[in-house]
Design an enzyme around this catalytic site. Structure first.
Site, PDB file in Angstrom:
ATOM      1  CB  CYS A 148      -0.975   0.123   1.299  1.00 57.51           C
ATOM      2  SG  CYS A 148      -0.281  -0.674   2.703  1.00 57.51           S
TER       3      CYS A 148
HETATM    4  N1  LIG Z   1      -4.422  -4.154   5.055  1.00 54.48           N
HETATM    5  C1  LIG Z   1      -3.874  -3.310   3.968  1.00 54.48           C
HETATM    6  O1  LIG Z   1      -3.945  -2.115   3.761  1.00 54.48           O
HETATM    7  C2  LIG Z   1      -3.238  -4.091   2.882  1.00 54.48           C
HETATM    8  C3  LIG Z   1      -2.691  -3.553   1.683  1.00 54.48           C
HETATM    9  C4  LIG Z   1      -1.985  -3.974   0.670  1.00 54.48           C
HETATM   10  C5  LIG Z   1      -1.497  -5.416   1.077  1.00 54.48           C
HETATM   11  N2  LIG Z   1      -1.814  -6.049   2.236  1.00 54.48           N
HETATM   12  C6  LIG Z   1      -1.483  -7.209   2.431  1.00 54.48           C
HETATM   13  O2  LIG Z   1      -2.601  -8.100   1.978  1.00 54.48           O
HETATM   14  C7  LIG Z   1      -2.424  -9.364   2.820  1.00 54.48           C
HETATM   15  C8  LIG Z   1      -3.844  -9.521   3.564  1.00 54.48           C
HETATM   16  O3  LIG Z   1      -3.859  -8.261   4.668  1.00 54.48           O
HETATM   17  P1  LIG Z   1      -4.992  -7.932   5.355  1.00 54.48           P
HETATM   18  O4  LIG Z   1      -4.986  -6.463   5.822  1.00 54.48           O
HETATM   19  O5  LIG Z   1      -6.545  -8.409   4.790  1.00 54.48           O
HETATM   20  O6  LIG Z   1      -4.802  -8.987   6.628  1.00 54.48           O
HETATM   21  P2  LIG Z   1      -5.877  -9.558   7.843  1.00 54.48           P
HETATM   22  O7  LIG Z   1      -6.980  -8.768   8.028  1.00 54.48           O
HETATM   23  O8  LIG Z   1      -5.032  -9.887   8.829  1.00 54.48           O
HETATM   24  O9  LIG Z   1      -6.525 -10.874   6.965  1.00 54.48           O
HETATM   25  C9  LIG Z   1      -5.630 -12.219   6.735  1.00 54.48           C
HETATM   26  C10 LIG Z   1      -6.472 -13.320   6.153  1.00 54.48           C
HETATM   27  O10 LIG Z   1      -5.570 -14.145   5.711  1.00 54.48           O
HETATM   28  C11 LIG Z   1      -6.216 -15.349   6.353  1.00 54.48           C
HETATM   29  N3  LIG Z   1      -5.190 -16.360   6.780  1.00 54.48           N
HETATM   30  C12 LIG Z   1      -4.271 -15.908   7.765  1.00 54.48           C
HETATM   31  N4  LIG Z   1      -3.279 -16.914   7.723  1.00 54.48           N
HETATM   32  C13 LIG Z   1      -3.546 -17.883   6.694  1.00 54.48           C
HETATM   33  C14 LIG Z   1      -2.742 -19.002   6.196  1.00 54.48           C
HETATM   34  N5  LIG Z   1      -1.760 -19.442   6.441  1.00 54.48           N
HETATM   35  N6  LIG Z   1      -3.502 -19.688   4.851  1.00 54.48           N
HETATM   36  C15 LIG Z   1      -4.422 -19.012   4.487  1.00 54.48           C
HETATM   37  N7  LIG Z   1      -5.334 -18.027   4.761  1.00 54.48           N
HETATM   38  C16 LIG Z   1      -4.711 -17.311   6.031  1.00 54.48           C
HETATM   39  C17 LIG Z   1      -7.069 -14.932   7.457  1.00 54.48           C
HETATM   40  O11 LIG Z   1      -8.140 -15.827   7.717  1.00 54.48           O
HETATM   41  P3  LIG Z   1      -8.161 -17.030   8.529  1.00 54.48           P
HETATM   42  O12 LIG Z   1      -7.036 -17.134   9.547  1.00 54.48           O
HETATM   43  O13 LIG Z   1      -9.451 -17.314   8.974  1.00 54.48           O
HETATM   44  O14 LIG Z   1      -7.838 -18.253   7.445  1.00 54.48           O
HETATM   45  C18 LIG Z   1      -7.775 -13.620   6.858  1.00 54.48           C
HETATM   46  O15 LIG Z   1      -8.800 -13.755   6.365  1.00 54.48           O
HETATM   47  C19 LIG Z   1      -1.155  -9.332   3.979  1.00 54.48           C
HETATM   48  O16 LIG Z   1      -0.142 -10.069   3.314  1.00 54.48           O
HETATM   49  C20 LIG Z   1      -1.269  -7.863   3.761  1.00 54.48           C
HETATM   50  O17 LIG Z   1       0.613  -7.339   3.994  1.00 54.48           O
HETATM   51  C21 LIG Z   1      -2.710  -5.173   3.184  1.00 54.48           C
END
Ligand SMILES: NC(=O)c1ccc[n+]([C@@H]2O[C@H](COP(=O)([O-])OP(=O)(O)OC[C@H]3O[C@@H](n4cnc5c(N)ncnc54)[C@H](OP(=O)(O)O)[C@@H]3O)[C@@H](O)[C@H]2O)c1
Length: 340
Positions: A148
């Protein structure tokens, strides 16, 4: 129709993907995973999707061969465990984590503190800043969606780097809402810690720094040291970035501005604004608002505003999917920002 699945559908990125994909005219949603909410209706976890998506979470993708594209919105470290089997099943993959963004396994280990377990695909991944790599994204099987902060910083700085006017250090100061840290509550995102605070963190050590540096250095050899300081501010969505850049004192500012005009003309989601970009104009949208100002003979300030969940993540991922499947880049992404 493009058959799309989402891994990590309970996270903030997952939610934003579902919000966008549910209105995308060319997408049929297949499987959406969550290990912790498997069996629950998506709308139970995100009531905003009630009457819009009538599906349940599954613990993992059971039929990858039935999806044309899989969005992996899982934490870094877990993506690289998941992606190889999806690619082997023939899916095209857009990974939203940092696992495939850096050029090689050594650099990954240095910044992420762990060994890369899929170096073969790391070297094949295309860095998915759409405005920069559209032609490569078109044919990619694996797209590493940008972070981001790098999205906001790079869209503010790329035209300046192209103008070849940079002649020294680049200082990047970004302010982010707390949704950038994901859905799991943490010490630093706890309401009392952020509600009346502006907090710099990971100064000089944030994992998005090498992503920004790599791109800037590919464009211009005159980029000096790059400093990046992220801050948490008491808002939920949005990143406001201010970049302070030394340029050669004899640089032609009008010439530099031409690069910004051309960049905005060629890229639907980059808008060059008068004054400074405002977060309310971009929140809820895939737009990145950009401005450049000369502050002295040899200093300029470049600004951008994005919604971290949309252009900074899920919106850009859908933009990349559109490019990969030959659709108009803005399909399903035309919502304006909230404005106020
Ligand atoms: N938030 C932002 O602004 C942003 C922007 C750009 C990129 N990102 C990136 O996008 C990704 C997701 O970010 P987020 O903010 O949505 O994180 P988040 O809110 O913590 O969500 C993570 C998701 O991944 C799942 N998960 C966790 N461990 C897993 C595994 N080992 N295998 C499969 N699923 C798994 C979780 O659900 P369950 O544990 O129930 O499976 C949850 O649905 C991250 O890598 C982050 O760095 C985030």
């Amino acid at each position: 129709m493009i058959k799309a699945s989402v891994i990590g559908g309970t996270g903030y990125m997952g939610f934003e993907l579902l919000r966008i994909l549910s209105r995308h005219p060319k997408v049929e949603l297949c499987e959406v995973t969550s290990r912790s909410s498997a069996g629950k209706k998506i709308a139970q976890v995100y009531p905003a999707l009630g009457r819009i998506i009538d599906k349940e979470y599954v613990p993992e993708i059971a039929h990858p061969e039935e999806s044309d594209v899989v969005f992996v919105a899982a934490p870094h470290g877990s993506s690289m465990e998941i992606v190889p089997s999806l690619l082997s099943a023939g899916c095209r993959v857009i990974d939203l984590s940092g696992d495939y963004r850096l050029g090689n396994a050594m650099e990954y280990e240095r910044w992420y503190g762990k060994r890369h377990t899929d170096p073969a695909n790391l070297s094949k991944a295309v860095y998915g800043l759409t405005e920069l790599n559209r032609n490569e994204i078109k044919h990619a099987q694996l797209v590493a969606n940008p972070g981001c902060y790098p999205t906001g910083a790079l869209l503010a700085l790329i035209p300046l780097a192209w103008s070849n006017a940079i002649s020294g250090d680049v200082i990047i100061d970004s302010k982010s809402g707390t949704s950038g840290a994901g859905a799991t509550p943490g010490e630093f995102t706890h309401h009392p810690a952020v509600a009346a605070n502006v907090m710099p963190y990971k100064v000089g050590t944030h994992r998005h720094l090498p992503e920004i540096e790599n791109v800037l250095r590919q464009i211009s050899s005159k980029v000096g040291e790059v400093s990046f300081t992220p801050h948490l501010v008491p808002i939920v969505r949005g990143i406001q970035t201010s970049c302070y850049v030394r340029i050669s004192p004899d640089a032609d500012f009008e010439g530099i501005m031409k690069h910004y005009h051309v960049f905005a003309e060629n890229n639907k989601f980059v808008r060059l604004v008068d004054g400074v970009p405002r977060l309310p104009s971009v929140i809820g949208s895939n737009y990145c608002d950009v401005a450049l100002m000369r502050v002295s003979r040899s200093l300029v300030s470049a600004f951008s505003a994005i919604d971290n969940l949309c252009k900074g993540g899920s919106g850009q991922a859908v933009q990349n999917m559109n490019v990969m499947f030959g659709l108009d880049e803005s399909t399903g992404l035309e919502s304006p920002g909230l404005g106020v």
